[in-house]
Design a protein around this motif. Structure first.
Motif, PDB file in Angstrom:
ATOM      1  N   VAL A 188       0.452  -1.178   0.161  1.00 46.08           N
ATOM      2  CA  VAL A 188      -0.011  -0.037  -0.025  1.00 46.08           C
ATOM      3  C   VAL A 188       0.916   1.384  -0.120  1.00 46.08           C
ATOM      4  O   VAL A 188       0.575   2.326  -0.711  1.00 46.08           O
ATOM      5  CB  VAL A 188      -1.016  -0.010   1.227  1.00 46.08           C
ATOM      6  CG1 VAL A 188      -1.574   1.417   1.422  1.00 46.08           C
ATOM      7  CG2 VAL A 188      -1.937  -1.402   1.015  1.00 46.08           C
ATOM      8  N   THR A 189       1.987   1.310   0.701  1.00 46.92           N
ATOM      9  CA  THR A 189       2.780   2.660   0.891  1.00 46.92           C
ATOM     10  C   THR A 189       3.472   2.774  -0.485  1.00 46.92           C
ATOM     11  O   THR A 189       3.386   3.970  -0.996  1.00 46.92           O
ATOM     12  CB  THR A 189       3.866   2.248   2.015  1.00 46.92           C
ATOM     13  OG1 THR A 189       3.185   2.021   3.275  1.00 46.92           O
ATOM     14  CG2 THR A 189       4.872   3.651   2.066  1.00 46.92           C
ATOM     15  N   VAL A 190       4.054   1.775  -1.018  1.00 48.31           N
ATOM     16  CA  VAL A 190       4.627   1.936  -2.446  1.00 48.31           C
ATOM     17  C   VAL A 190       3.721   2.324  -3.219  1.00 48.31           C
ATOM     18  O   VAL A 190       4.031   3.025  -4.244  1.00 48.31           O
ATOM     19  CB  VAL A 190       5.286   0.583  -2.778  1.00 48.31           C
ATOM     20  CG1 VAL A 190       5.698   0.655  -4.216  1.00 48.31           C
ATOM     21  CG2 VAL A 190       6.621   0.429  -1.826  1.00 48.31           C
ATOM     22  N   GLY A 191       2.310   1.754  -3.406  1.00 47.98           N
ATOM     23  CA  GLY A 191       1.374   2.337  -4.302  1.00 47.98           C
ATOM     24  C   GLY A 191       1.152   3.757  -4.037  1.00 47.98           C
ATOM     25  O   GLY A 191       0.770   4.521  -5.139  1.00 47.98           O
ATOM     26  N   ILE A 192       1.035   4.238  -2.971  1.00 49.01           N
ATOM     27  CA  ILE A 192       0.509   5.462  -2.576  1.00 49.01           C
ATOM     28  C   ILE A 192       1.737   6.412  -3.000  1.00 49.01           C
ATOM     29  O   ILE A 192       1.639   7.637  -3.917  1.00 49.01           O
ATOM     30  CB  ILE A 192       0.272   5.902  -1.417  1.00 49.01           C
ATOM     31  CG1 ILE A 192      -0.968   5.057  -0.963  1.00 49.01           C
ATOM     32  CG2 ILE A 192       0.337   7.416  -0.940  1.00 49.01           C
ATOM     33  CD1 ILE A 192      -1.014   5.338   0.788  1.00 49.01           C
ATOM     34  N   PHE A 206      -6.778   1.846 -13.579  1.00 47.61           N
ATOM     35  CA  PHE A 206      -7.802   0.815 -12.712  1.00 47.61           C
ATOM     36  C   PHE A 206      -7.098   0.641 -11.195  1.00 47.61           C
ATOM     37  O   PHE A 206      -7.711   0.699 -10.308  1.00 47.61           O
ATOM     38  CB  PHE A 206      -8.014  -0.221 -13.705  1.00 47.61           C
ATOM     39  CG  PHE A 206      -9.331  -0.920 -12.790  1.00 47.61           C
ATOM     40  CD1 PHE A 206     -10.472  -0.559 -12.983  1.00 47.61           C
ATOM     41  CD2 PHE A 206      -9.176  -2.201 -12.245  1.00 47.61           C
ATOM     42  CE1 PHE A 206     -11.621  -1.239 -12.239  1.00 47.61           C
ATOM     43  CE2 PHE A 206      -9.920  -3.001 -11.758  1.00 47.61           C
ATOM     44  CZ  PHE A 206     -11.259  -2.503 -11.973  1.00 47.61           C
ATOM     45  N   GLN A 207      -6.032  -0.213 -11.302  1.00 49.20           N
ATOM     46  CA  GLN A 207      -5.425  -0.764 -10.266  1.00 49.20           C
ATOM     47  C   GLN A 207      -5.217   0.496  -9.079  1.00 49.20           C
ATOM     48  O   GLN A 207      -5.618   0.190  -7.903  1.00 49.20           O
ATOM     49  CB  GLN A 207      -4.084  -1.363 -10.487  1.00 49.20           C
ATOM     50  CG  GLN A 207      -4.404  -2.866 -11.152  1.00 49.20           C
ATOM     51  CD  GLN A 207      -5.128  -3.811 -10.342  1.00 49.20           C
ATOM     52  OE1 GLN A 207      -6.366  -3.989 -10.926  1.00 49.20           O
ATOM     53  NE2 GLN A 207      -4.609  -4.369  -9.474  1.00 49.20           N
ATOM     54  N   PHE A 208      -4.576   1.441  -9.676  1.00 54.29           N
ATOM     55  CA  PHE A 208      -4.364   2.523  -8.587  1.00 54.29           C
ATOM     56  C   PHE A 208      -5.721   2.965  -7.996  1.00 54.29           C
ATOM     57  O   PHE A 208      -5.820   3.334  -6.873  1.00 54.29           O
ATOM     58  CB  PHE A 208      -3.725   3.732  -9.112  1.00 54.29           C
ATOM     59  CG  PHE A 208      -1.938   3.104  -9.104  1.00 54.29           C
ATOM     60  CD1 PHE A 208      -1.166   3.909  -8.174  1.00 54.29           C
ATOM     61  CD2 PHE A 208      -1.499   2.494  -9.934  1.00 54.29           C
ATOM     62  CE1 PHE A 208       0.112   3.743  -8.164  1.00 54.29           C
ATOM     63  CE2 PHE A 208      -0.048   2.016  -9.936  1.00 54.29           C
ATOM     64  CZ  PHE A 208       0.831   2.928  -9.181  1.00 54.29           C
ATOM     65  N   ILE A 209      -6.492   3.528  -8.820  1.00 58.12           N
ATOM     66  CA  ILE A 209      -8.040   4.283  -8.334  1.00 58.12           C
ATOM     67  C   ILE A 209      -8.506   3.256  -7.608  1.00 58.12           C
ATOM     68  O   ILE A 209      -9.138   3.682  -6.521  1.00 58.12           O
ATOM     69  CB  ILE A 209      -8.837   4.519  -9.796  1.00 58.12           C
ATOM     70  CG1 ILE A 209      -7.881   5.592 -10.501  1.00 58.12           C
ATOM     71  CG2 ILE A 209     -10.119   4.839  -9.197  1.00 58.12           C
ATOM     72  CD1 ILE A 209      -8.754   6.160 -11.793  1.00 58.12           C
ATOM     73  N   THR A 210      -8.823   1.935  -7.800  1.00 59.20           N
ATOM     74  CA  THR A 210      -9.607   0.987  -6.813  1.00 59.20           C
ATOM     75  C   THR A 210      -8.660   0.905  -5.632  1.00 59.20           C
ATOM     76  O   THR A 210      -9.270   0.878  -4.644  1.00 59.20           O
ATOM     77  CB  THR A 210      -9.877  -0.223  -7.765  1.00 59.20           C
ATOM     78  OG1 THR A 210      -8.582  -0.861  -8.301  1.00 59.20           O
ATOM     79  CG2 THR A 210     -10.740  -0.183  -9.021  1.00 59.20           C
ATOM     80  N   GLY A 211      -7.381   0.691  -5.782  1.00 59.74           N
ATOM     81  CA  GLY A 211      -6.778   0.300  -4.574  1.00 59.74           C
ATOM     82  C   GLY A 211      -6.648   1.801  -3.445  1.00 59.74           C
ATOM     83  O   GLY A 211      -7.074   1.530  -2.371  1.00 59.74           O
ATOM     84  N   LEU A 212      -6.603   2.866  -4.166  1.00 62.17           N
ATOM     85  CA  LEU A 212      -6.516   4.064  -3.383  1.00 62.17           C
ATOM     86  C   LEU A 212      -8.071   4.435  -2.747  1.00 62.17           C
ATOM     87  O   LEU A 212      -8.061   4.620  -1.574  1.00 62.17           O
ATOM     88  CB  LEU A 212      -6.477   5.201  -4.220  1.00 62.17           C
ATOM     89  CG  LEU A 212      -5.019   5.239  -4.503  1.00 62.17           C
ATOM     90  CD1 LEU A 212      -4.611   6.489  -5.607  1.00 62.17           C
ATOM     91  CD2 LEU A 212      -3.797   5.632  -3.418  1.00 62.17           C
ATOM     92  N   LEU A 213      -9.182   4.113  -3.400  1.00 57.39           N
ATOM     93  CA  LEU A 213     -10.685   4.230  -2.902  1.00 57.39           C
ATOM     94  C   LEU A 213     -10.657   3.339  -1.891  1.00 57.39           C
ATOM     95  O   LEU A 213     -11.336   3.351  -0.822  1.00 57.39           O
ATOM     96  CB  LEU A 213     -11.547   3.721  -4.077  1.00 57.39           C
ATOM     97  CG  LEU A 213     -11.723   5.204  -5.067  1.00 57.39           C
ATOM     98  CD1 LEU A 213     -12.563   4.568  -6.101  1.00 57.39           C
ATOM     99  CD2 LEU A 213     -12.232   6.356  -4.439  1.00 57.39           C
ATOM    100  N   ASN A 214     -10.128   1.918  -1.902  1.00 52.84           N
ATOM    101  CA  ASN A 214     -10.325   0.710  -1.045  1.00 52.84           C
ATOM    102  C   ASN A 214      -9.764   1.294   0.304  1.00 52.84           C
ATOM    103  O   ASN A 214     -10.233   1.103   1.228  1.00 52.84           O
ATOM    104  CB  ASN A 214      -9.755  -0.324  -1.393  1.00 52.84           C
ATOM    105  CG  ASN A 214     -10.193  -1.626  -0.415  1.00 52.84           C
ATOM    106  OD1 ASN A 214     -11.446  -1.828  -0.140  1.00 52.84           O
ATOM    107  ND2 ASN A 214      -8.875  -2.245   0.125  1.00 52.84           N
ATOM    108  N   ILE A 215      -8.443   1.830   0.180  1.00 52.67           N
ATOM    109  CA  ILE A 215      -7.734   2.099   1.443  1.00 52.67           C
ATOM    110  C   ILE A 215      -8.098   3.365   2.290  1.00 52.67           C
ATOM    111  O   ILE A 215      -8.170   3.633   3.340  1.00 52.67           O
ATOM    112  CB  ILE A 215      -6.321   2.252   1.098  1.00 52.67           C
ATOM    113  CG1 ILE A 215      -5.820   3.510   0.268  1.00 52.67           C
ATOM    114  CG2 ILE A 215      -5.592   0.844   0.830  1.00 52.67           C
ATOM    115  CD1 ILE A 215      -4.343   3.619   0.083  1.00 52.67           C
ATOM    116  N   GLN A 216      -8.805   4.141   1.228  1.00 46.86           N
ATOM    117  CA  GLN A 216      -9.589   5.287   1.805  1.00 46.86           C
ATOM    118  C   GLN A 216     -10.868   4.931   2.462  1.00 46.86           C
ATOM    119  O   GLN A 216     -11.681   6.137   2.897  1.00 46.86           O
ATOM    120  CB  GLN A 216      -9.596   6.521   0.937  1.00 46.86           C
ATOM    121  CG  GLN A 216      -8.340   7.098   0.462  1.00 46.86           C
ATOM    122  CD  GLN A 216      -7.556   7.623   1.658  1.00 46.86           C
ATOM    123  OE1 GLN A 216      -8.270   8.196   2.826  1.00 46.86           O
ATOM    124  NE2 GLN A 216      -6.180   7.777   1.748  1.00 46.86           N
TER     125      GLN A 216
END
Length: 423
Positions: free
Chosen positions: A101-105, A149-159
């Motif tokens: 998650v941190t690297v993705g952000i 798609f991966q970044f947007i869905t991942g960021l929405l999920n962790i938020q």
């Protein structure tokens, strides 16, 4: 003779109007092959780490153990990498998912800068000049679409603001494989060129196809632009990574739901995801009438909380680590070993896996399966207390599962039934 009408000419502004397909439309002096290559190398390392830690996160759920653990049905050959998730080191999932998650952000500014640097090529005509060029354009489509798609869905999920229809687990899993197809293809096609540019620059006499043919006056150097991207990533790191640490670092993790202010004083004052109210757990459900049901070859047994407290108690220092990337430090849990309960159920020598059911009435992971290696680990508990006090309702009172290195959702709260050996 007929009257001759004057010839009309277009205004100068319209005559010089350019479309995005015209290279002259893009005039930033920052774009260039070297600028793009630097961003590409960073993304190559970062996205590879994201994919590997994502696979590890999926494996941590033990999805081939029981259908309730697997939120991505119909995988077919895509489950080839699965293995029994270990219980040690006890902070393993905290590390792998925290990195994921941190690297993705942190990569968000790099990804956006890379897309900006190559956007002229997305409009280039003709769409395909050769088979190789067509393959490159297709890989770009998969790469850009999959990454966004991966970044947007991942960021929405962790938020905690997931807006997409369907299961996050399913969409993120298949989206990752679509992205990987584009990522690998694009890397094979472009990595040699990027390395050559970084080592030797653009060969003399060869045009820089990413540079603007008619650039505007420079207001920022390429090094300055890279420094801005790096500063953006550093800011995101500072304001998000602390959600995995207690104390001052958590207090400055202002961009994440589990950052900021600590959740108050007391033994149960550490982060929680699902509250009792959110899953409709009432005091009547967890009061004097509550009983834990334990099933196995020896029969079915029911225990009150007082009876569980009268059994031999064991302690374990374990964190809670969530798929959203946040985690706690080690908490001091105390309760009955799962292996001891397995022995009561009829497995005194080599405990098998266990199927866990919760009191919660709805939502995902109200049921979960744990592997035999997780049950056998002496730190795996049916926890009754934490940090010297009874569990709070939000932390799973009257009893919860705690297993080393397991994702938080497999540490089932408000446990009602344990069935050993039937998965």
């Amino acid at each position: 003779m007929p009257e001759r009408r004057p010839t009309r000419t277009l205004p100068g502004a319209l005559r010089s109007l350019r479309t995005p397909a015209d290279p002259g439309f893009w005039r930033s002096p920052v774009r260039g092959a070297r600028f793009t290559a630097v961003l590409g190398v960073v993304l190559l390392a970062g996205l590879t780490l994201l994919f590997v830690t994502g696979l590890l996160s999926y494996a941590a759920y033990n999805p081939d153990l029981n259908p309730v653990n697997d939120k991505t049905p119909g995988k077919g050959l895509l489950d080839f990498y699965l293995f029994s998730w270990p219980t040690g080191p006890h902070w393993l999932y905290r590390l792998t998912q925290g990195l994921h998650v941190t690297v993705g952000i942190v990569l968000v500014p790099v990804l956006l800068a890379k897309l900006w640097s190559v956007i002229p090529r997305l409009f280039a005509l003709p769409p395909a000049r050769s088979v190789g060029h067509a393959l490159e354009r297709l890989s770009l489509l998969l790469l850009i679409g999959g990454a966004l798609f991966q970044f947007i869905t991942g960021l929405l999920n962790i938020q905690l603001d997931y807006l997409f229809p369907g299961s996050f687990y399913t969409l993120h899993f298949y989206g990752a494989w679509v992205f990987l197809a584009g990522f690998v293809t694009h890397t094979v096609l472009k990595a040699p060129q990027a390395v050559r540019v970084l080592r030797n620059g653009i060969p003399r006499g060869e045009p820089d196809t990413l540079a603007a043919p008619d650039p505007l006056p420079a207001t920022l150097s390429r090094r300055g632009a890279l420094a801005m991207v790096g500063a953006g990533s550093l800011l995101l790191l500072i304001t998000s990574a602390g959600r995995s640490f207690d104390g001052p670092l958590r207090r400055i993790a202002l961009l994440t739901p589990r950052g900021g202010t600590d959740p108050g004083p007391g033994p149960n004052a550490f982060q929680v995801n699902k509250t009792a109210a959110a899953v409709r757990i009432t005091p009547a459900d967890t009061g004097e009438r509550w009983r834990l049901t334990v099933r196995g070859p020896a029969g079915e047994f029911r225990f009150s909380r007082a009876e569980l407290l009268a059994m031999e108690q064991h302690s374990a220092a374990l964190p809670i680590a969530c798929v959203e990337g946040w985690s706690t430090s080690d908490q001091q849990w105390r309760g009955v070993r799962l292996s001891d309960l397995a022995a009561l159920a009829g497995f005194p020598d080599r405990p098998p896996g266990v199927f866990v059911e919760s009191l919660q009435r709805g939502g995902s992971f109200r049921k979960a399966a744990l592997r035999d290696n997780q049950v056998r680990d002496g730190r795996s508990l049916l926890a009754l207390e934490v940090n010297g006090a009874p569990l709070s309702p939000d932390h799973g009172y009257p009893a919860r599962i705690i297993v080393p290195a397991a994702p938080g959702v497999l540490n089932t709260k408000w446990v009602e039934t344990l069935t050993f050996g039937e998965l």
